[in-house]
Motif scaffolding. Structure first.
Motif, PDB file in Angstrom:
ATOM      1  N   SER A  54       0.995  -2.217 -31.720  1.00  0.00           N
ATOM      2  CA  SER A  54       0.587  -0.842 -31.436  1.00  0.00           C
ATOM      3  C   SER A  54      -0.899  -0.664 -31.748  1.00  0.00           C
ATOM      4  O   SER A  54      -1.525  -1.514 -32.402  1.00  0.00           O
ATOM      5  CB  SER A  54       1.401   0.136 -32.295  1.00  0.00           C
ATOM      6  OG  SER A  54       0.975   0.049 -33.653  1.00  0.00           O
ATOM      7  N   TYR A  55      -1.432   0.441 -31.307  1.00  0.00           N
ATOM      8  CA  TYR A  55      -2.831   0.784 -31.578  1.00  0.00           C
ATOM      9  C   TYR A  55      -3.101   0.768 -33.081  1.00  0.00           C
ATOM     10  O   TYR A  55      -4.053   0.159 -33.544  1.00  0.00           O
ATOM     11  CB  TYR A  55      -3.132   2.172 -30.982  1.00  0.00           C
ATOM     12  CG  TYR A  55      -4.555   2.646 -31.171  1.00  0.00           C
ATOM     13  CD1 TYR A  55      -5.512   2.424 -30.187  1.00  0.00           C
ATOM     14  CD2 TYR A  55      -4.934   3.346 -32.316  1.00  0.00           C
ATOM     15  CE1 TYR A  55      -6.819   2.868 -30.344  1.00  0.00           C
ATOM     16  CE2 TYR A  55      -6.236   3.786 -32.486  1.00  0.00           C
ATOM     17  CZ  TYR A  55      -7.174   3.553 -31.495  1.00  0.00           C
ATOM     18  OH  TYR A  55      -8.461   3.989 -31.656  1.00  0.00           O
ATOM     19  N   ASP A  56      -2.244   1.446 -33.851  1.00  0.00           N
ATOM     20  CA  ASP A  56      -2.446   1.535 -35.301  1.00  0.00           C
ATOM     21  C   ASP A  56      -2.318   0.175 -35.994  1.00  0.00           C
ATOM     22  O   ASP A  56      -3.081  -0.125 -36.910  1.00  0.00           O
ATOM     23  CB  ASP A  56      -1.479   2.544 -35.926  1.00  0.00           C
ATOM     24  CG  ASP A  56      -1.817   3.983 -35.535  1.00  0.00           C
ATOM     25  OD1 ASP A  56      -2.989   4.252 -35.190  1.00  0.00           O
ATOM     26  OD2 ASP A  56      -0.904   4.830 -35.583  1.00  0.00           O
ATOM     27  N   GLU A  57      -1.358  -0.629 -35.558  1.00  0.00           N
ATOM     28  CA  GLU A  57      -1.211  -1.969 -36.148  1.00  0.00           C
ATOM     29  C   GLU A  57      -2.443  -2.827 -35.853  1.00  0.00           C
ATOM     30  O   GLU A  57      -2.941  -3.530 -36.728  1.00  0.00           O
ATOM     31  CB  GLU A  57       0.035  -2.665 -35.585  1.00  0.00           C
ATOM     32  CG  GLU A  57       1.346  -2.053 -36.044  1.00  0.00           C
ATOM     33  CD  GLU A  57       2.533  -2.576 -35.252  1.00  0.00           C
ATOM     34  OE1 GLU A  57       3.596  -2.772 -35.881  1.00  0.00           O
ATOM     35  OE2 GLU A  57       2.418  -2.794 -34.025  1.00  0.00           O
TER      36      GLU A  57
END
Length: 190
Positions: A54-57
């Motif tokens: 994901s973007y956050d990961e």
């Protein structure tokens, strides 16, 4: 080409400057451009595919990469287009287990393709590989369908060493450049 050491808040950072590019340690401020490039199936066709996280990961991992750049053995720089100040890709060096050596690696946003930036950045970083990192040999592997990347390797005087089997890619072309050849070419250029 100019090597520039800048002092940012008491911290020294290496920058390599060419006529059109600034090659410097990665910065989290360029993450959105990095994310865009790494999620473009065409841009990542030959370099491992799009990011599956994901973007956050991915942002959390990228922050660690930026924070640990100076102490890391991996030296993969951000490539910035001088005229726009935009992140256009990366170029640098990391250990590759499959090649059993330090590999030159690079990748660019599609907006930077066809402008010669890949060759310009690769050529500008070679002194860092051989003079600063003191590498004895630099290696690379490229899918034979990736004609632009193979052209870069040839233009920076890497030697074709045959083919090897590479994970999902099948047979790829292996290239190398020794420090002896690099220093001989550098002496001939002067």
């Amino acid at each position: 080409m100019k090597k520039i050491i800048n002092i940012f808040g008491g911290e020294m950072k290496l920058e390599i400057e060419t006529a059109r590019l600034i090659i410097r340690p990665p910065s989290i401020e360029e993450f959105d451009e990095y994310w865009e490039m790494n999620n473009d199936p065409e841009a990542k066709k030959y370099t491992g595919g799009v990011i599956k996280l994901s973007y956050d990961e991915t942002l959390a991992i990228r922050k660690k990469v930026c924070d640990r750049f100076e102490s890391s053995d991996s030296k993969v720089f951000s490539v910035i287009e001088k005229s726009t100040g935009m992140y256009i890709g990366y170029c640098g060096f990391k250990y590759c287990e499959l090649l059993n050596g330090t590999e030159i690696c690079y990748g660019y946003n599609r907006s930077a393709w066809g402008k010669g930036y890949g060759q310009e950045a690769a050529m500008a970083t070679l002194p860092y590989a051989f003079e600063t990192l003191k590498l004895k040999i630099l290696v690379s592997a490229v899918n034979p369908k990736n004609i632009a990347s193979e052209r870069i390797l040839r233009k920076i005087d890497m030697q074709y060493d045959g083919q090897i089997e590479w994970k999902e890619q099948g047979l790829v072309n292996k290239y190398s450049l020794t420090s002896d050849k690099y220093f001989n070419l550098a002496a001939d250029a002067n």
